[in-house]
Each structure stands twice: as C-alpha cells, then as structure tokens.
Design an enzyme around this catalytic site. Sequence first.
Site, PDB file in Angstrom:
ATOM      1  N   GLU A 133       0.847  -1.185   0.000  1.00 11.03           N
ATOM      2  CA  GLU A 133       0.000   0.000   0.000  1.00 11.03           C
ATOM      3  C   GLU A 133       0.888   1.242   0.000  1.00 11.03           C
ATOM      4  OE1 GLU A 133      -2.741  -0.264   3.246  1.00 11.03           O
ATOM      5  OE2 GLU A 133      -3.936  -1.823   2.300  1.00 11.03           O
ATOM      6  N   HIS A 257      -8.602  10.051   3.738  1.00 12.25           N
ATOM      7  CA  HIS A 257      -8.267   8.968   2.808  1.00 12.25           C
ATOM      8  C   HIS A 257      -8.490   9.451   1.383  1.00 12.25           C
ATOM      9  CE1 HIS A 257      -8.037   5.074   0.874  1.00 12.25           C
ATOM     10  NE2 HIS A 257      -7.634   4.560   2.023  1.00 12.25           N
ATOM     11  N   ARG A 306      -0.412   8.834   1.900  1.00  8.10           N
ATOM     12  CA  ARG A 306      -1.804   9.263   1.727  1.00  8.10           C
ATOM     13  C   ARG A 306      -1.969  10.780   1.665  1.00  8.10           C
ATOM     14  NH1 ARG A 306      -4.984   4.897   5.620  1.00  8.10           N
ATOM     15  NH2 ARG A 306      -4.804   3.157   4.159  1.00  8.10           N
ATOM     16  N   HIS A 367     -10.727  10.033   7.487  1.00  9.74           N
ATOM     17  CA  HIS A 367     -10.503   8.596   7.644  1.00  9.74           C
ATOM     18  C   HIS A 367      -9.930   8.221   9.004  1.00  9.74           C
ATOM     19  CE1 HIS A 367      -9.792   4.491   6.493  1.00  9.74           C
ATOM     20  NE2 HIS A 367      -8.486   4.599   6.576  1.00  9.74           N
ATOM     21  N   ARG A 402      -0.418   8.950   9.217  1.00  4.88           N
ATOM     22  CA  ARG A 402      -0.315   7.507   9.457  1.00  4.88           C
ATOM     23  C   ARG A 402       0.057   6.762   8.186  1.00  4.88           C
ATOM     24  NH1 ARG A 402      -3.916   3.153   8.869  1.00  4.88           N
ATOM     25  NH2 ARG A 402      -5.604   4.555   8.259  1.00  4.88           N
TER      26      ARG A 402
END
Length: 582
Positions: A133, A257, A306, A367, A402
């Site tokens: 990811e 997100h 992100r 998110h 994060r």
Amino acid sequence: MHDPAPVVLPRYLTSPSPGWTTRADVLVVGSGIAGLTCALRLREHVDRVLLVTKTELSAGSTRWAQGGIAAALAPEDSPEEHLDDTLVAGVGLCDELAVEVLVTEGPARVRELIGLGARFDTDAAGEITLTREGGHHRDRIAHAGGDATGAEISRALIAQLEAVRADPGIEIIEHALVLDLLTTADGTVGGATVHVIGEGEIDGIGAAHARAVVLATGGLGQIYSATTNPPVATGDGMAAALRAGATLADLEFVQFHPTVMHLGEGATGQQPLVSEAVRGEGAVLVDEAGEAFMTGVHPMADLAPRDVVARAILERMETTGTDHVYLDARHLGGDFLEQRFPTIVARCRELGIDPATQPIPVAPAQHYASGGVRTDLRGRTNLPGLYACGETSCTGVHGANRLASNSLLEGLVFAHRIADDLTQRLAAGELPAVDLHSPMAMQDEGSHGLLDARHRTEVQRTMTRGVGPLRSAESTSGALADLATLAALPPGTAEPGPLSWETTNLLHLGQALATAAHLREETRGGHVRRDHPEHDDTGWAAHLLHVRDPDDGELAVIKLDVDLAWPEADDDADEDPLEGTQ
C-alpha cells in the site's frame, strides 16, 4: 502564533445521578482490536475485568478496515525497513522509539493473532499472501477475505471473548456509552460514568469503579460531514479524557483517505472506502479526461503516502473544476477484482458502478485521527490510572500522517503492552482503589455544557468547511468563531441523552482540533495550510499539546519542540517520551 479566543470546557457532561455501581480491577472501554486484545490478555492474569462497548461488540471501526495489517513478515522484509517507511510518512513527528516498538513487536503479535483463530489469506503453499500500500517499499500488508481484514480480526477476537463469557473474571456490558472519567481530587482516575441502554439493574446512568481505566474508544470521524468511520465514532473517550485533564496531542493531523467513493454532492455520514490496496494491485487515479495525474507528482506515483495523494487529488479537482476524480481498475479484470476485493466490488455495484467496466468516482474524506490521548510506550497517560490505546491514543507512532495499515498493528501491539504493564502493577499492589471525587458537580449547572443534537450537522459542516483537508488562518478562525457560538447557546436548550452527549463531545473535540489547526502555520502530513504551503522545520518541529485547566476549565495549548525523527535519526536514544507519567 496568533492565539485564538480561549476555549473553556466543562468538567462533566450533564447527566442524571448514577443509579447503579459496579466494580472491577480494570475497566476497558471499547471493543475494537485494541479493546478486545487488552481485555482478553488481562483476563488471563487479573481477577476482574469489565469491558464496556458503545453498541454491539462488532460495531466499531476495526471491522471496517479493508486493506490489512502491516508487519515485516516476509523473509526479504525487515523491521528496520518498516520503521523507515513509517518515519517518512510521519514527516518528522513520529516518536522513533514508539515506531521501533511497533515494527519489532508487530510480527509476533500478528502471529499470535493467527493463533487465536484469525484467518489471513494464503497462497497455495499455505504462506500468508502480502500486498503493498501507499508509502510501503515492501509487500508487507497481510489481508483476510480479500478486503475484509478488519471484519475477520474482529470475528476472531469476539469468538475468543464469547468462549469465556461465563468466566466470572470478565464482564461484558454492551450498549454502554462512556460519559466521563471519575477521578480523585488530585486527578487519579478510578472509573467512569456510563449510560447503558438495557434492562434491570444495569440500565441508565451508572458508575463503573476500577483501579485502572483503558480507553480504546476509537476515533472522531463523525466530527466531519463525510467520513469512512462508523456512526459510533464520536470521540467519546478522547473528549472524556480531555475534560478530566488528560493531555491530548497532534489533533490537527487528521488523515483524509484519498479514495473514498464519491456519492454526489451533499452525501453525508459514513462513506464507502475504496481500499488503498486496490492501488497496490495496480489501479490508477485519473481525472475526468482519463489522464493519470500521479505520475511525476511523487516517485511512488499512485502509491505515494496518503497525504501526498489526497493533496494531488484536491489540486486536480480544483484545476478541473470538478468534485471528484476516478480510480481506474478496469485493466485488472473482473475475475481478479471479484476475488481480491469482493466487498468493494459488491458495494460499488450496489451503488451503480461496476469496477470491471467503469472507473470508480472517488474523493478524499476523513478517515483517521493521528492524534489523541497522549501516552508513553506502556500506554500510560499523564493521569494516574488512565491508559489509552488504538485510535483514541497518540503513542507517537503516526506523527503527522499515518502509514497505511499501521493502525490495526498499533492497536494490537500497544494493547498487549498495556495489559502486561497493568498485570505487573496490580500484582505489585500498585493502583489501589481510590475515593472518588463526586461527579454531582455536573448536576449543579443544569444543562450547561450540553449541545442539543439538532446542532450536530452544524458542527460537522463547520469542521468540514473550516478544518477540512485544505485549511487557512481565515477558515480555521471562522470555524472557531462558529463553534464558540454553538458552545455559548443558552443553558437549558439540550436534554441529557446519548445524542446530546455525543454531539457535545464532537463540539469539544472540534474546538480543540480547530485551535491546533489554526496555530500550526505550516503544511505537514495530513495538515495542509493554503496560506503556509511549505514545511517549516525550524519553527514547527513540534507537537501541540492540549490540556484543560482544572480551575477555570480553559483549554491550554502547549508547543513541545522535538528533534526531528527521520530515518537517519539517532538510534541510541533510550528515553521514554513520557517519562514520569502515571
């Protein structure tokens, strides 16, 4: 810094007097991966554990986690590489010691989870299949059911809990909303008031007394109009801790997100998440003209961290005058998509989009809260007897942004650490039962401090408009003014009850979050300031801490300078980041 007007918070939410009392050695609040793991491990060594959860055991954020859980499980991977990726994503504000704990203890904790019955996806040889990811340079994301990892972890842990329901050493109370922490005059935590929707003796407001309290109540996603969080994510644990005098940190770092399914203008509440793992398997972000716009934005393109991807999407939307972009997975093929992402494909088709033949409309939405109740490496807070873990906490792992799929791992690792620390302390006779300060002060002021649930939409719109993914001094000061107007509504307009308590929690956290967002005059990680678009490591290598003054209720903001944590940081440091906490 330009200081906004002071925020004043009440000590308690207005509520009826407690009508029942129960006692335990440890009170665990929340039933996601953090709360369940902590309660199950404590039950093995502590005489009496009480687990309370807001609705049903499976209703929290854990079961909505699609992508997976990150850990260095592959032979070619290492904790050191996982650490480096986490520090880069955190943009200098991670606590390197906390990240070391996460990445070194993580693989063993995941294997223990498998031993408890969690079934991760495997290949023909029976080895766990790993994917990648955003922000990860290795395939290290273990997943279950394709895109139902959180649901599988939740299932496995709840099954373990159900197997010991008859054990007198553990009690479970569902449909229990935590209101406030109960403390002694000097701030030691000895329990909480909770509201239970039940029958018989355990019904309505009660007082749960304990030698220690563990908050694992999840995030605050419902503070925004659109979020991937479930309806229960109203920040109850964070708000209760803030009112009681616990230190909160890094609230301004809210992760939006990048790829949340766009349901059209005005869509509110929980929105369908399109996991980052879809991009990990090769899906590409494109604009309305079909142009793949991440190439050239970042060396990792669509798999950049992100915050980078979300910002690029917002910029492309602004350039093209649209309110969404598209995630194109058509080239992956219908058979592969249905096998690898069955939940996402089914949800998309329910909403009229077939990912096998159509690009998916997406836009950023709230998110994850990287900040929360500040803890040390054992999960202890600044209040004696109070612990926090999972999204409720701020361990220092996430910094300003994060890293994908580190959240489940954080809850798992630090829940173990909390349980082990409490086991040792209770066995040593520490954390004795205490005489609690009466919470009856909350009755003396009528409904002062409560915000009627009818105003929840106003809070959400204010936060979305003023403290959303793109911010400025003008937008944050406007949000603070609007929230202050809501906080100043005449007493007596709100009736005590779950909806008004939740709405008030959102208001209190909104005021704290907006204050931090206003003060941080730079762009870093999930915090993007239009008027300060660059990093400022000279002035803002710092955390913003929030603590309520017990005398006048005023919320103080403390700027705590830190040594920047980057992959090149000194590995010789051995100090606990909250040395001296209780």
